[in-house]
Scaffold this active site. Structure first.
Site, mmCIF file in Angstrom:
data_model
loop_
_atom_site.group_PDB
_atom_site.id
_atom_site.type_symbol
_atom_site.label_atom_id
_atom_site.label_comp_id
_atom_site.label_asym_id
_atom_site.label_seq_id
_atom_site.Cartn_x
_atom_site.Cartn_y
_atom_site.Cartn_z
ATOM 1 N N HIS A 190 0.811 -1.214 0.000
ATOM 2 C CA HIS A 190 0.000 0.000 0.000
ATOM 3 C C HIS A 190 0.846 1.267 0.000
ATOM 4 O O HIS A 190 0.323 2.370 -0.168
ATOM 5 C CB HIS A 190 -0.993 -0.009 1.175
ATOM 6 N N ASP B 14 0.465 -7.692 1.624
ATOM 7 C CA ASP B 14 0.746 -6.257 1.720
ATOM 8 C C ASP B 14 2.249 -5.996 1.808
ATOM 9 O O ASP B 14 2.724 -5.264 2.677
ATOM 10 C CB ASP B 14 0.028 -5.630 2.918
ATOM 11 N N SER C 196 4.552 3.002 7.884
ATOM 12 C CA SER C 196 4.278 1.806 7.084
ATOM 13 C C SER C 196 5.490 1.424 6.258
ATOM 14 O O SER C 196 6.061 2.238 5.541
ATOM 15 C CB SER C 196 3.091 2.059 6.152
#
Length: 508
Positions: A148, A178, A254
């Site tokens: 992402h 992911d 992230s």
């Protein structure tokens, strides 16, 4: 006169002695002051350290605290050079901004000068994340991050801890885990490679240190502990079993590193649970053991190579009534609700209604766990599967195949093409069940284009018989469904207060 002269002489002598004594006193005082001033120029007076006054037990505690502090310093110095900021640009189609449109434009859409409707133009969106340098091959440096963060990026820039910047390219990405791998080229020899640890050795309560670039603040380090292990239910149907930590994780973290006290990367920070968008102590990281194989797949194939079993799974943990009817109440595993025809499971004899408890010697904790275990198996591997069928344990050997997205997404190959639960299940509203439904199973889902859809079964139907054989519960339903002597399958269903028979599906 003589008497007077003698008196005056004694007086003079006493006066002289007194004056001489005073002079000697001043001289000694001046000499002492001068020596003191000289000594003061070389001696400084300092406040006494609080530690010197502390009791012995306090001194010991402070020494222990200092050793922990030194450990954190070491971890930060060791890890920071291998954690980078990932700056991305993504091209997206321009959305319709209703608030800024005139009413005429809202209903009829803007037009060009020639009267034709204008086409929304793509725009660029910028984002920030983090990444971990995991490998180097010659001039090529590989950085692990989240899908992402970089999976859809049109341009990527990597900024190192020392502020050096490099243009990067996407190597491969995988939405299910992911994760994504990017790379950049450099002749510099001082690129730091992270040490990957073993996330299976983590325990709740272990130190956890998060490293990344929250809100663009490059090289931020936060500390906490491992709050929990094996968390499921991540965003976008993520199949990972996450590490939960209370180390502060925010937007921009992230793709960054979660490391242990030894400076080893044990996870990749991925998402947070927060009502405000900021850290509330509920951060989640992908265990590094889930990703190690993906790094090799990305470099070799540009994508993750998943093993494939060929089944559709249905959670039974929250459905006690159904689990009880199937004889699997209180047991850990993954329930097979449907099977892909001519897939690995079908070829090996796995049937709808089977409950898988272990695969290749690994205990199955749930459906996501089974997906990960199978996904990590190489195509061609033959593995032993332990199952519960009809309340009894059995063992089957299955030859794993490579997951083909085209085949795996073809719902027409799913048999029987429906999911059913007990009439006593908490997943259905008992008040909405027809009064006539005294026995049978409730249909909660029908897969489009599947055999069940083809013969006319619909969600909400109550199946009371299979091939005209009455089925009072789930165990009887799956027993009749998997009858090897039956050449076709048809259902008797209760719908809108009427009992009707479906078309028949001929087994192939």
């Amino acid at each position: 006169m003589p008497a007077m002269k003698k008196l005056n002489g004694r007086t003079i002598l006493l006066v002289n002695l007194v004056v001489f004594g005073i002079m000697i006193g001043f001289a000694l005082a001046f000499t002492g002051f001068s020596l003191g001033a000289k000594r003061g120029s070389t001696i400084s007076i300092q406040a006494e350290s609080p530690l010197s006054k502390a009791p012995a037990d306090v001194k010991a505690a402070l020494a222990q605290a200092e050793s922990v502090q030194n450990a954190f310093r070491y971890v930060a110095q060791a890890v920071l050079p291998s954690v980078v900021e990932v700056s991305v640009t993504e091209k997206v189609a321009s959305g319709t901004d209703i608030q800024n449109q005139l009413p005429f434009d809202f209903f009829f859409s803007p037009k060009n000068e020639d009267g034709s409707k204008s086409t929304p133009q793509p725009r660029e969106e910028r984002g920030l994340g983090s990444g971990v340098i995991v490998r180097r091959d010659g001039k090529t440096v590989y950085v692990l991050t989240n899908d992402h963060v970089a999976g859809k990026a049109s341009s990527i820039k990597v900024t190192l801890n020392d502020e050096r910047e490099f243009e990067a390219k996407l190597v491969g990405t995988d939405e299910r885990k992911d994760v994504a791998l990017i790379k950049f080229e450099t002749n510099a020899q001082d690129i730091s490679i992270a040490t990957l640890g073993d996330s299976s050795k983590l325990h709740v309560g272990d130190w956890a240190i998060a490293v990344g670039s929250p809100y663009g603040l490059v090289s931020s380090v936060t500390t906490g502990i491992v709050s929990a292990l094996g968390r499921t239910g991540g965003p976008d149907s993520n199949i990972n079993d996450f590490i939960q930590t209370d180390a502060s994780i925010n937007q921009g973290n992230s793709g960054g590193a979660l490391v242990n006290i030894y400076g080893e990367v044990v996870g990749i920070n991925t998402w947070i649970a927060s009502p405000s968008g900021g850290s509330v102590g509920l951060g989640f990281a992908i265990p590094i053991n889930n990703i190690k194989g993906a790094i090799d797949d990305f470099i070799s194939h540009g994508q993750v190579k998943y093993g494939w079993l060929g089944v559709s799974l249905l959670g039974r943990d929250a459905d006690k009534a159904s689990a009880q009817e199937l004889g699997i109440e209180g047991k850990k595993g993954a329930f097979v609700s449907q099977v892909f025809r001519k897939g690995p499971a079908d070829k090996a004899g796995i049937l709808p209604g089977d409950f898988i408890t272990s695969a290749d010697g690994v205990a199955v904790k749930g459906q996501d766990n089974l997906v990960r275990v199978i996904g990590d198996m190489p195509a061609g591997k033959t593995a032993e599967f332990s199952l519960i069928r009809g309340g009894k344990p059995i063992t089957l050997s299955v030859k794993i195949e490579e997951r083909d997205k085209t085949v795996a997404s073809n719902d027409g190959n799913l048999y029987p093409g429906l999911d059913v639960v007990s009439l006593k299940s908490e997943l259905i509203d008992a008040d909405k069940l027809p009064k006539e439904a005294k026995s049978g199973v409730a249909v909660i889902n029908v897969t489009a284009k599947s055999p069940a859809a083809t013969i006319g079964v619909k969600p909400g139907d109550i199946i009371t018989a299979v091939n005209e054989a009455k089925t009072d519960n789930l165990a009887e339903f799956y027993s009749a469904l998997n009858d090897r002597d039956a050449k076709k399958i048809s259902f008797t269903i209760l719908r809108d207060g009427q009992e009707v028979s479906t078309l028949a599906y001929v087994k192939k």
